[in-house]
Design an enzyme around this catalytic site. Structure first.
Site, PDB file in Angstrom:
ATOM      1  N   ASN A  98      45.192  32.822  35.032  1.00 13.71           N
ATOM      2  CA  ASN A  98      46.066  33.798  34.295  1.00 13.71           C
ATOM      3  C   ASN A  98      47.308  33.898  34.115  1.00 13.71           C
ATOM      4  O   ASN A  98      47.188  32.710  34.211  1.00 13.71           O
ATOM      5  CB  ASN A  98      46.375  34.546  36.194  1.00 13.71           C
ATOM      6  CG  ASN A  98      45.251  35.327  37.192  1.00 13.71           C
ATOM      7  OD1 ASN A  98      44.757  35.350  36.539  1.00 13.71           O
ATOM      8  ND2 ASN A  98      45.942  35.064  38.022  1.00 13.71           N
ATOM      9  N   ARG A 154      38.916  35.068  38.313  1.00 14.74           N
ATOM     10  CA  ARG A 154      38.691  33.423  38.607  1.00 14.74           C
ATOM     11  C   ARG A 154      37.733  32.679  39.091  1.00 14.74           C
ATOM     12  O   ARG A 154      36.856  31.538  38.765  1.00 14.74           O
ATOM     13  CB  ARG A 154      40.162  32.583  38.472  1.00 14.74           C
ATOM     14  CG  ARG A 154      41.471  32.906  37.267  1.00 14.74           C
ATOM     15  CD  ARG A 154      42.331  32.399  37.510  1.00 14.74           C
ATOM     16  NE  ARG A 154      43.268  32.950  39.066  1.00 14.74           N
ATOM     17  CZ  ARG A 154      43.921  32.361  39.854  1.00 14.74           C
ATOM     18  NH1 ARG A 154      43.953  31.031  39.080  1.00 14.74           N
ATOM     19  NH2 ARG A 154      44.088  33.250  40.598  1.00 14.74           N
TER      20      ARG A 154
END
Length: 86
Positions: free
Chosen positions: A33, A15
């Site tokens: 996520n 990320r």
């Protein structure tokens, strides 16, 4: 553009890496996520920049190991500021 990235992409800095690439391209949005192990990436900006981010997600230089990316294109809502990790 919304992309769902599957593989070993959680707990490896994916990320953060995605956020850095998106900011370099001037995109807004987020990377989050998902419970099933995927990462969802939502990016808004010029289509060419979104396509470059999508190519980077598929490019092999990501943290972890990407097994596949599925994307969906839609009209921008233009309500996002910055690019964040969720």
């Amino acid at each position: 553009m919304t992309a769902w990235v599957r593989g070993r992409v959680q707990g490896v800095g994916f990320r953060w890496w995605t956020r850095a690439r998106a900011l370099e391209l001037g995109l807004t949005g987020w990377a989050a996520n998902l419970r099933d192990g995927r990462v969802e990436v939502v990016a808004e900006g010029p289509r060419e920049s979104c396509e470059k981010l999508l190519a980077a997600l598929r490019g092999g230089d990501t943290p972890g190991e990407v097994e596949g990316v599925v994307e969906r294109w839609s009209d921008a809502k233009r309500s996002m500021v910055g690019f964040v990790e969720k």
